[in-house]
Scaffold this motif. Structure first.
Motif, short mmCIF file in Angstrom:
data_model
loop_
_atom_site.label_atom_id
_atom_site.label_comp_id
_atom_site.label_asym_id
_atom_site.label_seq_id
_atom_site.Cartn_x
_atom_site.Cartn_y
_atom_site.Cartn_z
N THR A 52 -43.76 25.61 -5.57
CA THR A 52 -42.80 24.74 -4.90
C THR A 52 -41.68 25.62 -4.36
O THR A 52 -41.11 26.43 -5.09
N LEU A 64 -40.69 17.53 -0.52
CA LEU A 64 -40.91 18.79 -1.22
C LEU A 64 -41.88 19.64 -0.40
O LEU A 64 -42.95 19.19 -0.02
N ARG A 78 -44.81 16.93 0.39
CA ARG A 78 -45.07 15.68 -0.33
C ARG A 78 -43.74 14.98 -0.58
O ARG A 78 -42.74 15.62 -0.92
N ASN A 79 -43.74 13.67 -0.41
CA ASN A 79 -42.56 12.89 -0.78
C ASN A 79 -42.45 12.90 -2.29
O ASN A 79 -43.43 12.72 -2.99
N THR A 80 -41.25 13.12 -2.80
CA THR A 80 -41.06 13.16 -4.24
C THR A 80 -39.67 12.71 -4.61
O THR A 80 -38.76 12.75 -3.79
N GLY A 82 -38.28 14.04 -7.47
CA GLY A 82 -37.81 15.06 -8.39
C GLY A 82 -36.56 15.77 -7.88
O GLY A 82 -36.21 15.72 -6.71
N TYR A 91 -47.51 24.83 -9.99
CA TYR A 91 -48.17 23.60 -10.38
C TYR A 91 -49.61 23.61 -9.86
O TYR A 91 -49.95 24.35 -8.94
N TYR A 104 -53.14 17.68 -2.81
CA TYR A 104 -52.20 16.95 -3.64
C TYR A 104 -51.73 17.87 -4.75
O TYR A 104 -52.53 18.54 -5.41
N LEU A 107 -47.24 17.35 -10.15
CA LEU A 107 -45.93 17.79 -10.63
C LEU A 107 -45.66 17.39 -12.07
O LEU A 107 -44.58 17.67 -12.59
N ASP A 108 -46.63 16.77 -12.73
CA ASP A 108 -46.37 16.31 -14.09
C ASP A 108 -46.43 17.42 -15.12
O ASP A 108 -45.83 17.32 -16.18
#
Length: 146
Positions: A52, A64, A78-80, A82, A91, A104, A107-108
């Motif tokens: 990232t 992001l 990606r829309n996020t 965080g 990640y 994809y 991010l978890d």
């Protein structure tokens, strides 16, 4: 007088009925779109390590920006929701083998890869210099993964 209130009530019923119908159609369309992407996401067979890099403001949304390597560098976004705590971390990224632009990032769970794994995945260790004009008046050496 009573006829006017009855007509107003009938008009109000039609407006409410139309509003509920439109809201239902919108919700069903949104659920359908999310379900299609979830099914498409399950077809991703390729795996890579993604870094990232930064957030970019696109209108009112915060996007992001991340990169990973598959036959060269692939930048993606990606829309996020965080915050900055997810920046400059690694990640897992799953991508479509035929089209790496379809990907994809998960991010978890943050990955903690060693340097050999990162080099095998296409990343390089880069040195750069930052001028510290306030305190020491010299260039400070720093490094990062790119």
């Amino acid at each position: 007088m009573e006829e006017k209130t009855i007509d107003n009530f009938k008009n109000l019923k039609w407006v409410l009925l139309c509003s509920l119908t439109l809201a239902t159609i919108y919700i069903l369309f949104d659920i359908s779109r999310k379900t299609k992407f979830e099914k498409y996401k399950e077809t991703f067979k390729g795996e890579a390590i993604g870094l990232t890099t930064r957030f970019k403001q696109v209108g009112k949304r915060r996007v992001l920006i991340y990169c990973f390597y598959v036959d060269g560098k692939v930048m993606s976004k990606r829309n996020t929701m965080g915050g900055d705590e997810i920046l400059n971390k690694f990640y897992k990224v799953k991508y479509d083998l035929n089209n790496p632009k379809g990907n994809y990032i998960f991010l978890d769970k943050e990955l903690k890869p060693d340097s050999l794994t990162l080099v095998k995945n296409g990343f390089t260790w880069t040195k750069y210099y930052v001028y510290d004009g306030n305190v020491t008046s010299r260039y400070l050496e720093k490094s990062k993964w790119q």
